[in-house]
Design a protein around this motif. Structure first.
Motif, mmCIF file in Angstrom:
data_model
loop_
_atom_site.group_PDB
_atom_site.id
_atom_site.type_symbol
_atom_site.label_atom_id
_atom_site.label_comp_id
_atom_site.label_asym_id
_atom_site.label_seq_id
_atom_site.Cartn_x
_atom_site.Cartn_y
_atom_site.Cartn_z
ATOM 1 N N PRO A 101 1.033 -1.166 -0.045
ATOM 2 C CA PRO A 101 0.229 0.125 -0.357
ATOM 3 C C PRO A 101 1.030 1.200 -0.163
ATOM 4 O O PRO A 101 0.561 2.654 -0.838
ATOM 5 N N ALA A 102 1.811 1.110 0.556
ATOM 6 C CA ALA A 102 2.615 2.336 0.790
ATOM 7 C C ALA A 102 3.154 2.954 -0.821
ATOM 8 O O ALA A 102 3.869 3.675 -1.251
ATOM 9 N N LEU A 103 3.801 1.844 -1.022
ATOM 10 C CA LEU A 103 4.347 1.721 -2.542
ATOM 11 C C LEU A 103 3.605 2.679 -3.446
ATOM 12 O O LEU A 103 4.049 2.646 -4.472
ATOM 13 N N ARG A 104 1.744 2.039 -3.566
ATOM 14 C CA ARG A 104 1.230 2.330 -4.760
ATOM 15 C C ARG A 104 1.722 1.266 -6.137
ATOM 16 O O ARG A 104 2.219 2.977 -6.811
ATOM 17 N N LEU A 105 1.280 1.374 -5.953
ATOM 18 C CA LEU A 105 1.214 0.134 -7.153
ATOM 19 C C LEU A 105 1.095 1.093 -8.234
ATOM 20 O O LEU A 105 -0.078 1.561 -8.300
ATOM 21 N N ASP A 106 1.584 0.860 -9.627
ATOM 22 C CA ASP A 106 1.025 1.341 -10.813
ATOM 23 C C ASP A 106 0.915 1.066 -11.956
ATOM 24 O O ASP A 106 2.314 0.926 -12.568
ATOM 25 N N PRO A 107 0.774 1.561 -13.060
ATOM 26 C CA PRO A 107 1.276 1.441 -14.757
ATOM 27 C C PRO A 107 2.775 1.570 -15.169
ATOM 28 O O PRO A 107 3.016 1.285 -16.067
ATOM 29 N N HIS A 108 3.541 1.956 -14.208
ATOM 30 C CA HIS A 108 4.689 2.734 -14.935
ATOM 31 C C HIS A 108 5.326 1.594 -13.526
ATOM 32 O O HIS A 108 7.071 1.830 -13.802
ATOM 33 N N THR A 109 5.078 0.636 -12.981
ATOM 34 C CA THR A 109 5.392 0.149 -12.197
ATOM 35 C C THR A 109 5.766 -1.695 -12.647
ATOM 36 O O THR A 109 4.696 -2.294 -13.313
ATOM 37 N N ALA A 110 6.785 -2.548 -12.340
ATOM 38 C CA ALA A 110 6.859 -3.971 -12.717
ATOM 39 C C ALA A 110 6.901 -4.749 -11.928
ATOM 40 O O ALA A 110 7.435 -4.107 -10.656
ATOM 41 N N LEU A 111 6.036 -6.040 -11.482
ATOM 42 C CA LEU A 111 6.410 -6.650 -10.763
ATOM 43 C C LEU A 111 6.653 -8.138 -10.905
ATOM 44 O O LEU A 111 6.658 -8.805 -11.417
ATOM 45 N N VAL A 112 7.751 -8.585 -9.944
ATOM 46 C CA VAL A 112 8.069 -9.905 -9.888
ATOM 47 C C VAL A 112 8.455 -10.179 -9.092
ATOM 48 O O VAL A 112 8.664 -10.031 -7.681
ATOM 49 N N ALA A 113 7.573 -12.025 -8.698
ATOM 50 C CA ALA A 113 7.584 -13.157 -7.805
ATOM 51 C C ALA A 113 8.660 -14.272 -8.015
ATOM 52 O O ALA A 113 8.136 -14.857 -8.938
ATOM 53 N N CYS A 140 0.132 -2.904 -13.081
ATOM 54 C CA CYS A 140 1.392 -2.769 -13.774
ATOM 55 C C CYS A 140 1.706 -3.293 -14.414
ATOM 56 O O CYS A 140 0.874 -3.734 -15.442
ATOM 57 N N PHE A 141 2.395 -2.679 -15.963
ATOM 58 C CA PHE A 141 2.605 -2.638 -16.914
ATOM 59 C C PHE A 141 3.567 -4.371 -17.307
ATOM 60 O O PHE A 141 3.148 -4.769 -18.318
ATOM 61 N N TYR A 142 4.165 -5.333 -16.475
ATOM 62 C CA TYR A 142 4.360 -6.289 -16.191
ATOM 63 C C TYR A 142 3.659 -6.974 -14.706
ATOM 64 O O TYR A 142 4.822 -6.475 -13.957
ATOM 65 N N VAL A 143 3.876 -7.621 -15.156
ATOM 66 C CA VAL A 143 3.409 -9.187 -13.575
ATOM 67 C C VAL A 143 4.201 -10.342 -14.094
ATOM 68 O O VAL A 143 3.621 -10.881 -15.173
ATOM 69 N N GLY A 144 5.320 -10.435 -13.253
ATOM 70 C CA GLY A 144 6.025 -12.276 -14.039
ATOM 71 C C GLY A 144 6.373 -12.896 -12.663
ATOM 72 O O GLY A 144 6.141 -12.196 -10.872
ATOM 73 N N ALA A 145 6.458 -14.129 -12.711
ATOM 74 C CA ALA A 145 6.026 -14.995 -11.440
ATOM 75 C C ALA A 145 7.213 -16.072 -11.805
ATOM 76 O O ALA A 145 7.180 -17.073 -12.862
ATOM 77 N N LEU A 146 8.121 -16.880 -11.347
ATOM 78 C CA LEU A 146 9.136 -17.679 -11.099
ATOM 79 C C LEU A 146 8.237 -19.085 -10.668
ATOM 80 O O LEU A 146 6.963 -18.938 -10.156
ATOM 81 N N GLY A 147 8.153 -20.112 -11.691
ATOM 82 C CA GLY A 147 7.877 -20.956 -11.966
ATOM 83 C C GLY A 147 7.778 -22.146 -12.868
ATOM 84 O O GLY A 147 7.559 -21.444 -13.725
ATOM 85 N N SER A 148 7.280 -22.938 -12.670
ATOM 86 C CA SER A 148 7.169 -24.117 -13.839
ATOM 87 C C SER A 148 5.651 -24.192 -14.099
ATOM 88 O O SER A 148 4.729 -23.945 -13.464
ATOM 89 N N ARG A 149 5.290 -24.194 -15.199
ATOM 90 C CA ARG A 149 4.106 -24.684 -15.827
ATOM 91 C C ARG A 149 2.706 -25.523 -14.569
ATOM 92 O O ARG A 149 2.079 -24.620 -14.705
ATOM 93 N N LYS A 150 3.418 -26.116 -14.419
ATOM 94 C CA LYS A 150 2.320 -26.845 -13.089
ATOM 95 C C LYS A 150 2.394 -26.287 -11.427
ATOM 96 O O LYS A 150 1.407 -25.382 -11.448
ATOM 97 N N THR A 151 3.256 -25.430 -12.169
ATOM 98 C CA THR A 151 3.203 -24.249 -9.719
ATOM 99 C C THR A 151 2.538 -23.474 -10.741
ATOM 100 O O THR A 151 1.252 -22.807 -10.346
ATOM 101 N N HIS A 152 2.445 -22.757 -12.000
ATOM 102 C CA HIS A 152 1.822 -21.402 -11.936
ATOM 103 C C HIS A 152 0.338 -22.179 -12.391
ATOM 104 O O HIS A 152 -0.183 -21.253 -12.402
ATOM 105 N N ALA A 153 -0.039 -23.473 -12.865
ATOM 106 C CA ALA A 153 -1.654 -23.400 -12.486
ATOM 107 C C ALA A 153 -2.169 -23.187 -11.599
ATOM 108 O O ALA A 153 -3.105 -23.145 -11.749
#
Length: 233
Positions: A130-142, A162-175
């Motif tokens: 909440p303090a960071l106030r994510l916006d369309p000029h922010t990328a988030l990587v998990a 956010c203009f980019y959202v990505g997450a580490l993990g296999s396809r099974k993990t992502h499912a």
């Protein structure tokens, strides 16, 4: 500059929203253009380029010389997970002019010694974001592989546009991840925005190579789709 125009410009800047100030050099007339205004504008092509690059430019419109003053917020990268990939990714992203923040409630990992010069938030995402106030000029990587940390951050990034959202993990993990996020109320078109497996497919093996692949994908999204993400925000 007209006072009302200056106030509007400052308001957009304070809210981290992109604008371009169009100044006709001959007449001195000025107008403010937002991303949603570009389509149909006689200067659509150079305006789109200004929003894409964040660079100001002098252009010709018929017999008129026009100066485009681009006001595009600097990009930010928010990473969940103070992990080995993050140790490589944070300095790379900083070199590419991203402001970097790392969130990880695990205080043994989220330390200044492991991440010198980086904004470290040793807190849960629900507290830090909440303090960071994510916006369309922010990328988030998990990057934690821990749903208790990554899922709330991904949900917040999708909600903020956010203009980019990505997450580490296999396809099974992502499912499995998609199933959990759908249970939080996220629609299929939102969930389709998550890059997973994360990063460009360059055959990355080491943490540093994975970091290169992630940053490359982030930059590709930043420079390829400057207007679409703000219209959706």
């Amino acid at each position: 500059m007209d006072l009302a125009l200056l106030e509007a410009l400052n308001a957009e800047r304070a809210a981290r929203r992109a604008t371009v100030l169009v100044t006709e050099l001959g007449s001195g007339r000025q107008r403010l253009v937002r991303p949603s205004d570009v389509e149909g504008d006689p200067l659509a092509a150079p305006l789109a380029e200004a929003f894409r690059t964040g660079k100001s430019a002098l252009v010709e419109e018929g017999n008129e010389r026009v100066f485009l003053t681009a006001q595009v917020p600097s990009p930010r990268l928010v990473i969940t997970g103070a992990v080995h990939i993050s140790q490589a990714l944070a300095p790379m992203a900083a070199l590419a002019d991203f402001s970097v923040t790392i969130i990880d409630p695990r205080t043994a990992f989220a330390t200044a010694e492991r991440f010198p010069g980086v904004d470290i938030r040793a807190e849960w995402p629900e507290v830090a974001l909440p303090a960071l106030r994510l916006d369309p000029h922010t990328a988030l990587v998990a990057l934690t592989h821990d749903p208790k940390i990554d899922d709330p951050a991904l949900a917040a990034a999708l909600a903020a546009g956010c203009f980019y959202v990505g997450a580490l993990g296999s396809r099974k993990t992502h499912a499995n991840r998609l199933e959990r996020l759908a249970g939080r109320g996220h629609a299929p078109d939102q969930l389709a925005r998550i890059h997973a497996p994360i990063g460009l497919d360059i055959g990355s093996v080491s943490p540093a190579e994975i970091a290169v692949a992630i940053l490359g994908e982030v930059i590709a999204d930043l420079r390829r789709k400057p207007l679409r993400r703000e219209r959706a925000a």
